[in-house]
Write a protein that holds these residues in place. Structure first.
Motif, PDB file in Angstrom:
ATOM      1  N   ALA A 289      -6.283  10.239  11.944  1.00 58.74           N
ATOM      2  CA  ALA A 289      -6.911  11.315  12.709  1.00 58.74           C
ATOM      3  C   ALA A 289      -6.299  12.672  12.407  1.00 58.74           C
ATOM      4  N   SER A 290      -5.019  12.697  12.055  1.00 58.25           N
ATOM      5  CA  SER A 290      -4.349  13.969  11.787  1.00 58.25           C
ATOM      6  C   SER A 290      -4.504  14.434  10.350  1.00 58.25           C
ATOM      7  N   CYS A 291      -5.074  13.623   9.488  1.00 56.35           N
ATOM      8  CA  CYS A 291      -5.207  13.976   8.068  1.00 56.35           C
ATOM      9  C   CYS A 291      -6.319  15.005   7.867  1.00 56.35           C
ATOM     10  N   ILE A 292      -6.031  16.012   7.075  1.00 60.96           N
ATOM     11  CA  ILE A 292      -7.048  17.034   6.818  1.00 60.96           C
ATOM     12  C   ILE A 292      -7.478  17.062   5.360  1.00 60.96           C
ATOM     13  N   ASP A 293      -6.888  16.200   4.527  1.00 64.20           N
ATOM     14  CA  ASP A 293      -7.307  16.143   3.132  1.00 64.20           C
ATOM     15  C   ASP A 293      -6.961  14.782   2.535  1.00 64.20           C
ATOM     16  N   GLU A 294      -7.371  14.586   1.293  1.00 62.10           N
ATOM     17  CA  GLU A 294      -7.200  13.301   0.632  1.00 62.10           C
ATOM     18  C   GLU A 294      -5.739  12.975   0.369  1.00 62.10           C
ATOM     19  N   ARG A 295      -4.952  13.983   0.085  1.00 64.05           N
ATOM     20  CA  ARG A 295      -3.534  13.745  -0.169  1.00 64.05           C
ATOM     21  C   ARG A 295      -2.839  13.188   1.074  1.00 64.05           C
ATOM     22  N   ALA A 296      -3.168  13.744   2.237  1.00 57.79           N
ATOM     23  CA  ALA A 296      -2.562  13.253   3.474  1.00 57.79           C
ATOM     24  C   ALA A 296      -2.942  11.797   3.720  1.00 57.79           C
ATOM     25  N   PHE A 297      -4.175  11.422   3.359  1.00 59.18           N
ATOM     26  CA  PHE A 297      -4.596  10.032   3.491  1.00 59.18           C
ATOM     27  C   PHE A 297      -3.738   9.120   2.617  1.00 59.18           C
ATOM     28  N   LEU A 298      -3.541   9.515   1.362  1.00 59.21           N
ATOM     29  CA  LEU A 298      -2.751   8.693   0.445  1.00 59.21           C
ATOM     30  C   LEU A 298      -1.289   8.609   0.893  1.00 59.21           C
ATOM     31  N   GLU A 299      -0.780   9.692   1.440  1.00 62.01           N
ATOM     32  CA  GLU A 299       0.601   9.659   1.932  1.00 62.01           C
ATOM     33  C   GLU A 299       0.735   8.670   3.085  1.00 62.01           C
ATOM     34  N   LYS A 300      -0.241   8.655   3.978  1.00 60.61           N
ATOM     35  CA  LYS A 300      -0.218   7.693   5.091  1.00 60.61           C
ATOM     36  C   LYS A 300      -0.277   6.258   4.557  1.00 60.61           C
ATOM     37  N   LEU A 301      -1.168   6.032   3.589  1.00 64.05           N
ATOM     38  CA  LEU A 301      -1.316   4.690   3.035  1.00 64.05           C
ATOM     39  C   LEU A 301      -0.031   4.248   2.337  1.00 64.05           C
ATOM     40  N   ASP A 302       0.540   5.141   1.557  1.00 67.28           N
ATOM     41  CA  ASP A 302       1.777   4.836   0.829  1.00 67.28           C
ATOM     42  C   ASP A 302       2.919   4.532   1.805  1.00 67.28           C
ATOM     43  N   SER A 303       3.034   5.343   2.861  1.00 69.08           N
ATOM     44  CA  SER A 303       4.109   5.153   3.836  1.00 69.08           C
ATOM     45  C   SER A 303       3.970   3.824   4.574  1.00 69.08           C
ATOM     46  N   ALA A 304       2.720   3.399   4.824  1.00 67.47           N
ATOM     47  CA  ALA A 304       2.505   2.141   5.534  1.00 67.47           C
ATOM     48  C   ALA A 304       2.770   0.941   4.639  1.00 67.47           C
ATOM     49  N   LEU A 305       2.469   1.071   3.357  1.00 63.05           N
ATOM     50  CA  LEU A 305       2.625  -0.059   2.440  1.00 63.05           C
ATOM     51  C   LEU A 305       4.075  -0.292   2.038  1.00 63.05           C
ATOM     52  N   ARG A 306       4.874   0.750   1.980  1.00 59.33           N
ATOM     53  CA  ARG A 306       6.248   0.625   1.484  1.00 59.33           C
ATOM     54  C   ARG A 306       7.083  -0.400   2.257  1.00 59.33           C
ATOM     55  N   PRO A 307       7.111  -0.347   3.583  1.00 55.65           N
ATOM     56  CA  PRO A 307       7.918  -1.356   4.299  1.00 55.65           C
ATOM     57  C   PRO A 307       7.435  -2.782   4.044  1.00 55.65           C
ATOM     58  N   GLU A 308       6.109  -2.965   3.946  1.00 59.81           N
ATOM     59  CA  GLU A 308       5.578  -4.299   3.676  1.00 59.81           C
ATOM     60  C   GLU A 308       5.998  -4.788   2.298  1.00 59.81           C
ATOM     61  N   LEU A 309       5.927  -3.903   1.310  1.00 53.22           N
ATOM     62  CA  LEU A 309       6.324  -4.290  -0.040  1.00 53.22           C
ATOM     63  C   LEU A 309       7.822  -4.554  -0.113  1.00 53.22           C
ATOM     64  N   ALA A 310       8.606  -3.735   0.603  1.00 51.53           N
ATOM     65  CA  ALA A 310      10.064  -3.920   0.586  1.00 51.53           C
ATOM     66  C   ALA A 310      10.464  -5.239   1.221  1.00 51.53           C
ATOM     67  N   SER A 311       9.664  -5.712   2.176  1.00 48.25           N
ATOM     68  CA  SER A 311      10.019  -6.951   2.879  1.00 48.25           C
ATOM     69  C   SER A 311       9.708  -8.200   2.060  1.00 48.25           C
TER      70      SER A 311
END
Length: 360
Positions: free
Chosen positions: A17-39
């Motif tokens: 909801a707070s994203c205003i562009d495509e880059r912010a979307f990718l940053e959110k996706l990347d941040s969410a995936l990192r802990p899962e991949l690290a685990s």
């Protein structure tokens, strides 16, 4: 998400909801995936760590132009627009290397897409179409895409957005799901369970009366009404629950307790242009006056009165478009029990609040 995790899936959630562009979307996706991949363990992490770091760097380097000083709009070169899609695909290809099933839950995607269009009046619609085309075509065509499932939700309908801007084809591959209210028996059971938790003198007939008073048994509003009823019972120990139900509903819609209802107006203003939002609010103002709803012919007259210079067929088209949006977004529903269709509010506390805010 809990269920698929129990079945061995990996799942991540991002609220955009707070994203205003495509880059912010990718940053959110990347941040969410990192802990899962690290685990997943050192062995798996080591095989993709370099690629993951590279992708994160590329996300940060995506160039998105900002609005010009005069406020005319945003211009994004075609190359920059395409670049974010390539980076997005690389993020998803990384998780495809892990031999597991994934659920990616994106909440409030429609709000993000409206944010893009509002911040970029020049090319925002084009960018939204490109985003949805990427989601429909590019993402589905990636190697290993069959191991990833997507769940998209929003308080604003995605279908409203695409229909308003002539891009309904971009979501024809999605399986549209509604989240219905509880059936009466489930709603009664929920209220009885809450009463049992607080050891209240609350009977099944009281629960049924509360369900009837709310009309639309979404669990959030059931719980909110119950909260106000419980407070009234504490303040009035000699009065039974059934006698206080209507007062609890009234308490919900008063200033100081009505914050949840303001969003119902805000989301109309988010997804519609100013004139259309005004027409929609006028229709709801009129419908709120009668708990049994209003005939469609009377509602059409509201639009015709607001647009006296518009041809009758155009006024009819505008009304039908708004009627469908308000039905799809759960403001009202067509009640035909009497033999004559009447559009009435789904949620009785919302109707009362709407009527109160429109009354001197």
């Amino acid at each position: 998400m809990q269920k698929v995790r129990a079945d061995g899936w990996r799942s991540v959630e991002i609220n955009v909801a707070s994203c205003i562009d495509e880059r912010a979307f990718l940053e959110k996706l990347d941040s969410a995936l990192r802990p899962e991949l690290a685990s997943l363990g050192a062995k798996v992490t080591s095989t993709i760590s370099a690629a993951l770091a590279s992708v994160a760097s590329r996300i940060k380097s995506i160039k998105l132009s900002v609005p010009c000083a005069a406020g005319v709009g945003v211009e994004i070169a075609e190359g920059a627009t395409e670049e974010w899609t390539k980076v997005g695909c690389e993020v998803l290809q990384l998780i495809a290397q892990v031999e597991q099933r994934w659920l990616i839950y994106i909440d409030e995607l429609p709000i993000m897409l409206f944010n893009i269009m509002r911040s970029d009046p020049v090319t925002g619609v084009q960018r939204v179409r490109r985003f949805l085309d990427w989601f429909r075509n590019d993402v589905r065509g990636l190697p290993g895409a069959q191991s990833v499932r997507w769940l998209v939700s929003g308080s604003i309908g995605l279908d409203t957005l695409v229909q308003q801007h002539g891009m309904a084809d971009t979501i024809n591959s999605l399986s549209h799901q509604g989240l219905p209210a509880f059936k009466d028996e489930v709603a009664v059971g929920m209220l009885m369970a809450l009463a049992g938790r607080y050891q209240m003198a609350f009977h099944e007939d009281d629960a049924r009366s509360m369900v009837d008073a709310i009309k639309w048994s979404q669990p959030y509003y059931l719980q909110t009404a119950f909260h106000h009823l419980r407070s009234l019972m504490v303040a009035n120990p000699g009065i039974g629950a059934g006698t206080l139900i209507d007062a609890a509903i009234e308490t919900m819609v008063q200033p100081g307790s009505d914050n949840d209802f303001h969003h119902w107006i805000t989301r109309l203003e988010q997804q519609l242009d100013r004139a259309s939002a005004g027409h929609a609010i006028a229709l709801l103002n009129f419908a709120a006056n009668d708990p049994l709803g209003v005939r469609p012919e009377a509602l059409l007259n509201i639009i015709e009165e607001r647009l006296p210079s518009v041809l009758p067929e155009d006024a009819r088209r505008i009304f039908i478009n708004l009627r469908d949006i308000l039905e799809r977004d759960a403001y009202w529903w067509p009640d035909e029990k009497s033999g004559n269709k009447r559009y009435r509010f789904r949620l009785e506390p919302l109707r009362r609040w709407w009527m109160r805010r429109n009354t001197l």
